[in-house]
Design a protein around this motif. Sequence first.
Motif, mmCIF file in Angstrom:
data_model
loop_
_atom_site.group_PDB
_atom_site.id
_atom_site.type_symbol
_atom_site.label_atom_id
_atom_site.label_comp_id
_atom_site.label_asym_id
_atom_site.label_seq_id
_atom_site.Cartn_x
_atom_site.Cartn_y
_atom_site.Cartn_z
ATOM 1 N N ALA A 1 -95.008 -12.693 12.333
ATOM 2 C CA ALA A 1 -95.613 -11.401 12.674
ATOM 3 C C ALA A 1 -96.638 -10.955 11.640
ATOM 4 O O ALA A 1 -97.579 -10.222 11.970
ATOM 5 N N ALA A 2 -96.482 -11.379 10.400
ATOM 6 C CA ALA A 2 -97.417 -10.960 9.356
ATOM 7 C C ALA A 2 -98.775 -11.640 9.474
ATOM 8 O O ALA A 2 -99.766 -11.131 8.936
ATOM 9 N N SER A 3 -98.836 -12.766 10.202
ATOM 10 C CA SER A 3 -100.096 -13.516 10.267
ATOM 11 C C SER A 3 -100.617 -13.702 11.690
ATOM 12 O O SER A 3 -101.814 -13.955 11.870
ATOM 13 N N ASP A 4 -99.782 -13.592 12.680
ATOM 14 C CA ASP A 4 -100.184 -13.831 14.065
ATOM 15 C C ASP A 4 -100.171 -12.511 14.844
ATOM 16 O O ASP A 4 -99.136 -11.846 14.931
ATOM 17 N N ASP A 5 -101.316 -12.161 15.423
ATOM 18 C CA ASP A 5 -101.422 -10.874 16.107
ATOM 19 C C ASP A 5 -100.516 -10.792 17.327
ATOM 20 O O ASP A 5 -99.935 -9.738 17.622
ATOM 21 N N ARG A 6 -100.401 -11.915 18.052
ATOM 22 C CA ARG A 6 -99.542 -11.880 19.246
ATOM 23 C C ARG A 6 -98.072 -11.693 18.854
ATOM 24 O O ARG A 6 -97.333 -10.930 19.480
ATOM 25 N N ALA A 7 -97.634 -12.382 17.814
ATOM 26 C CA ALA A 7 -96.261 -12.204 17.324
ATOM 27 C C ALA A 7 -96.047 -10.773 16.831
ATOM 28 O O ALA A 7 -94.982 -10.173 17.047
ATOM 29 N N ALA A 8 -97.070 -10.218 16.181
ATOM 30 C CA ALA A 8 -96.964 -8.851 15.684
ATOM 31 C C ALA A 8 -96.788 -7.870 16.842
ATOM 32 O O ALA A 8 -95.957 -6.961 16.791
ATOM 33 N N ARG A 9 -97.588 -8.068 17.902
ATOM 34 C CA ARG A 9 -97.479 -7.152 19.058
ATOM 35 C C ARG A 9 -96.121 -7.280 19.740
ATOM 36 O O ARG A 9 -95.558 -6.289 20.222
ATOM 37 N N LEU A 10 -95.592 -8.480 19.800
ATOM 38 C CA LEU A 10 -94.274 -8.673 20.409
ATOM 39 C C LEU A 10 -93.186 -7.970 19.597
ATOM 40 O O LEU A 10 -92.249 -7.394 20.159
ATOM 41 N N ARG B 1 -81.529 -4.823 12.835
ATOM 42 C CA ARG B 1 -82.314 -3.680 13.309
ATOM 43 C C ARG B 1 -83.349 -3.281 12.266
ATOM 44 O O ARG B 1 -84.520 -3.039 12.595
ATOM 45 N N LEU B 2 -82.923 -3.184 11.003
ATOM 46 C CA LEU B 2 -83.865 -2.830 9.946
ATOM 47 C C LEU B 2 -84.962 -3.881 9.800
ATOM 48 O O LEU B 2 -86.137 -3.553 9.598
ATOM 49 N N GLU B 3 -84.564 -5.140 9.882
ATOM 50 C CA GLU B 3 -85.537 -6.232 9.767
ATOM 51 C C GLU B 3 -86.598 -6.119 10.845
ATOM 52 O O GLU B 3 -87.807 -6.241 10.575
ATOM 53 N N LEU B 4 -86.169 -5.874 12.070
ATOM 54 C CA LEU B 4 -87.117 -5.754 13.192
ATOM 55 C C LEU B 4 -88.038 -4.562 12.990
ATOM 56 O O LEU B 4 -89.259 -4.663 13.161
ATOM 57 N N LEU B 5 -87.478 -3.407 12.606
ATOM 58 C CA LEU B 5 -88.298 -2.209 12.458
ATOM 59 C C LEU B 5 -89.272 -2.344 11.290
ATOM 60 O O LEU B 5 -90.439 -1.929 11.396
ATOM 61 N N ASP B 6 -88.818 -2.902 10.171
ATOM 62 C CA ASP B 6 -89.726 -3.100 9.023
ATOM 63 C C ASP B 6 -90.884 -4.027 9.391
ATOM 64 O O ASP B 6 -92.052 -3.771 9.054
ATOM 65 N N THR B 7 -90.541 -5.109 10.082
ATOM 66 C CA THR B 7 -91.576 -6.062 10.494
ATOM 67 C C THR B 7 -92.551 -5.410 11.450
ATOM 68 O O THR B 7 -93.781 -5.583 11.339
ATOM 69 N N ALA B 8 -92.032 -4.653 12.420
ATOM 70 C CA ALA B 8 -92.896 -3.993 13.399
ATOM 71 C C ALA B 8 -93.794 -2.958 12.735
ATOM 72 O O ALA B 8 -94.975 -2.816 13.105
ATOM 73 N N LEU B 9 -93.272 -2.208 11.747
ATOM 74 C CA LEU B 9 -94.086 -1.210 11.063
ATOM 75 C C LEU B 9 -95.226 -1.873 10.284
ATOM 76 O O LEU B 9 -96.377 -1.396 10.322
ATOM 77 N N GLN B 10 -94.908 -2.945 9.584
ATOM 78 C CA GLN B 10 -95.957 -3.666 8.869
ATOM 79 C C GLN B 10 -97.008 -4.206 9.839
ATOM 80 O O GLN B 10 -98.213 -4.161 9.581
ATOM 81 N N ALA C 1 -97.782 -2.949 12.809
ATOM 82 C CA ALA C 1 -98.569 -1.840 13.351
ATOM 83 C C ALA C 1 -99.636 -1.402 12.355
ATOM 84 O O ALA C 1 -100.790 -1.132 12.734
ATOM 85 N N ASN C 2 -99.255 -1.331 11.082
ATOM 86 C CA ASN C 2 -100.240 -0.954 10.063
ATOM 87 C C ASN C 2 -101.337 -2.006 9.942
ATOM 88 O O ASN C 2 -102.527 -1.684 9.794
ATOM 89 N N ARG C 3 -100.966 -3.295 10.027
ATOM 90 C CA ARG C 3 -101.964 -4.366 9.898
ATOM 91 C C ARG C 3 -102.920 -4.388 11.080
ATOM 92 O O ARG C 3 -104.125 -4.619 10.911
ATOM 93 N N LEU C 4 -102.389 -4.111 12.272
ATOM 94 C CA LEU C 4 -103.223 -4.148 13.478
ATOM 95 C C LEU C 4 -103.980 -2.846 13.712
ATOM 96 O O LEU C 4 -104.767 -2.750 14.654
ATOM 97 N N GLY C 5 -103.694 -1.829 12.900
ATOM 98 C CA GLY C 5 -104.336 -0.531 13.120
ATOM 99 C C GLY C 5 -103.781 0.198 14.331
ATOM 100 O O GLY C 5 -104.475 1.043 14.911
ATOM 101 N N ALA C 6 -102.538 -0.134 14.711
ATOM 102 C CA ALA C 6 -101.903 0.502 15.882
ATOM 103 C C ALA C 6 -101.202 1.768 15.421
ATOM 104 O O ALA C 6 -99.964 1.872 15.420
ATOM 105 N N GLY C 7 -102.008 2.757 15.010
ATOM 106 C CA GLY C 7 -101.458 3.964 14.408
ATOM 107 C C GLY C 7 -100.560 4.774 15.311
ATOM 108 O O GLY C 7 -99.682 5.498 14.828
#
Length: 860
Positions: A58-67, A89-98, A100-106
């Motif tokens: 998720a940190a490097s692939d935009d499609r994985a990040a969106r998923l 749950r925390l792992e998923l939310l932390d990854t998703a937040l990072q 969202a910030n990387r993709l500019g999905a404010g």
Amino acid sequence: MSFDHVYNSRITQAEVRVEEFVELSHSLVADGGQDTARLDELVLPRLLQAYPWLIEHAASDDRAARLCILLAVGPPLVVWTVRQSPEHRLELLDTALQAANRLGAGSFVPVLEGSLGDAYCDREDYVRAVAHFEFSLALSEDDTTARAQNFAGLGFAYAMIGHESDARPLLARALELCVETADKPGQLTTLLYSCRAHLLWGEVDEAVEALERCLRMVPVPAVRDKVAFRAGLEALCRAGRGKDAMDVVATRLRGAQLDGRDAELAGALVVRAGVRALLDDVQAAGADLDRARALAEAGGDIAVLHDVLALLGRVRSAADRHEEALRILRARLEIAAGWGARRRWQALTDVAVAATAAGGTATALEYHRRALELAEADKHQVTVVGEKRFEAHPMLAGAGPVLLNRPLHDDYALRQSRAALAELEVRSGGGTDAQAWDRFEEVVESCLDGGFFGGSRSPRHHEQLLDLAGTAAFDLGCFERTRDYQGRRAQSLRGRDDRRGLAHALGECADAHQREGDDAAAGRLYEEVAALDRAIGDHADEVRALGNAAYCAAELGDGKRALRLIRSASDLAACHDHRASRLITLVNRGTMSFPDVPKEGFDAWVSAEALAVELEDADALALLRERLSEVDPDPVPEVRGSCLHFNAEGCRLADEGRLEEALENLTTAVHWSAFCRGDTALRTVCLLNRGRVARRHDPVLAAVSFADAATHAAVHDQSESLVDALRSLGTVLGHDIGDQAAAVSVLRRLHARHTPYDSLDGLRGLIELCGFELDSGTVGDTVLEDHLEEALNAALLARLPSEEAVVLSYRGALHERRGRLGEAEAHYRRVLHLRSHHGLGDLEEAHERVDRVARRQRAD
């Protein structure tokens, strides 16, 4: 095969798995969770195969990040939370937040921040939760539902860390928004949070009120129970409604048994054990926990095992099995190591408390110090929105700075640990070390001056620590200090009209006065406590306060006042079915009646003797038999004949409507019956006759008479009289005294002894029980449904249309209350038919019920 091809295949497969899970998650939330088998057996295992790869890329692939973001918002997160560990749950939310910030999905950031706050609350990492909730509110837009959820979560987190002044307006605003938007799930969550907060602040009545609002909102028993068990059962027990709490537990346990999963059953057993422990039934609580522990260990459910061990350690300590308690709590401490700071602090504190109970002061000091170190280390720099959080677009609203940065601690844990260490220091010095008391005082007052680290004021915590200091002083014989601490607590409680807390504080002051030999001051306070208990409906404590006031009057030589007070106490205990308290007051009433009114005293001891036998209180029974043997009643000729004469004369006068004279004669007959030790049936007859006449003139005397008759009949195996007495007692308590909970308790004893198939009185007693259970609205629906089903079957078998009509009207009322209007109308129409066909009367009321439900259905 190229790397790109394999990579694209993996991401495509992950997309399919995530979309399948998301789609099913939405449908599960929409239909109330009807397709969980497909989720658990097919969809979730496939997703778990793709999940590690998604997190890694998720940190490097935009499609994985969106998923990852797709998985972490809305219903998918709800379903994921139920079926995965808090760490996942925390792992998923932390990854998703990072992501969202990387993709500019404010637009996703406020939602994810709020979800992280919820996740940290579940882990009991409340300081971290505050940071995420505050930041989510700082970024929030005009999404009222999301803001309400953040207000609720933030208010709860602040409450848990001792920031009462922050928590109250947040919880209140959350509830307002949820009501405005008709967000029922949000209302339930907020009310649950409020219930737990009120419990933490010692506001039992407010906690019960929040719980009851939850129960009225949720028609599905399983959901209602889930709300009730986590916070409300303790509130019910502290409010003196342990019977109601056990009713709700029975419903939860039934649901867990039907569910069939070991984890559900273990969780339900923990809940029941918790209620039993609060009701001081530690043996039964321990049996439940032993069974739950075996289920949790066999199933490998660490979360449930933690809860089992936490409660089991306390139960073993309460049973004086201290070494075993320490082993259990140390095992629980190892499990808690992977959780949030507050849970780890509580685990350390529990070991320290158990060590103190075991006499291990050095061990207690060690663990309290470790707990304090943990609380001091649980410090985070938090961006606080302040009052601007209540506005839309807080970062843009108003002029000047909006956000503040401040260090935040768990002030509650800090104060508790410091207070515990100060208490140990005071106790170690035998209460004579003035400097130790000064340090204790510093901790107590920190609640009002912002704490050691500039935290929030917490007046309720201040009162709790005053109580802790007062208790320590009393135990050490420092009664002047007890009166000082409890007096200051009483002043604070009086200022905010907390009558329940005030009654307790004044009672502690009274106890201190009594130990100092100042019976006059103690007696005045006990009577004030009794008046407060009466005002809040806490009749069990009122009985104790009246009994203590009577003792003080007796010590002062005021025999008439002492007898008046102890009479009130023993009669009150009968009127609210507090049998253990009645036993104590009857023993004392007998003592205080001699030598002025010996017949009343002997009568009281005979009633107490029967009650001691029924309650299997061997110590009380031995004492009573010794005292009865010492009393040599005047050898009145033909005592039995005198008893029969006054009984007959009382009945005659009652038939003529001369009720006061009748009751005087019947009371004389009851007194004489106490001396007819060989004729057990005669005393029961006299008591029943007095109860029947008293019901027309004096409900209290009626309750006393029927209560004593029921006890006497039970002890002497007078089955027919027992049914009559219990049914009459239940009716008097429910209708004339107005204590439906006591009526339910009495009629359940009747139901346990006599099924509705045994006799008509047994059936009618069960029907009356159902009526009180329905009207009180406090018992679990499953318990009430079982009783109604049993009563209906018995009425049908006996071909009693009148009884059938009553039972069906109750079933209709239950369905109407739960919103099942079609079923309610069907029952009401059957009642109308029975009343019309058999000439039972009340047709107008039956028609009105049918019309009312029909109108409601048309309106819907």
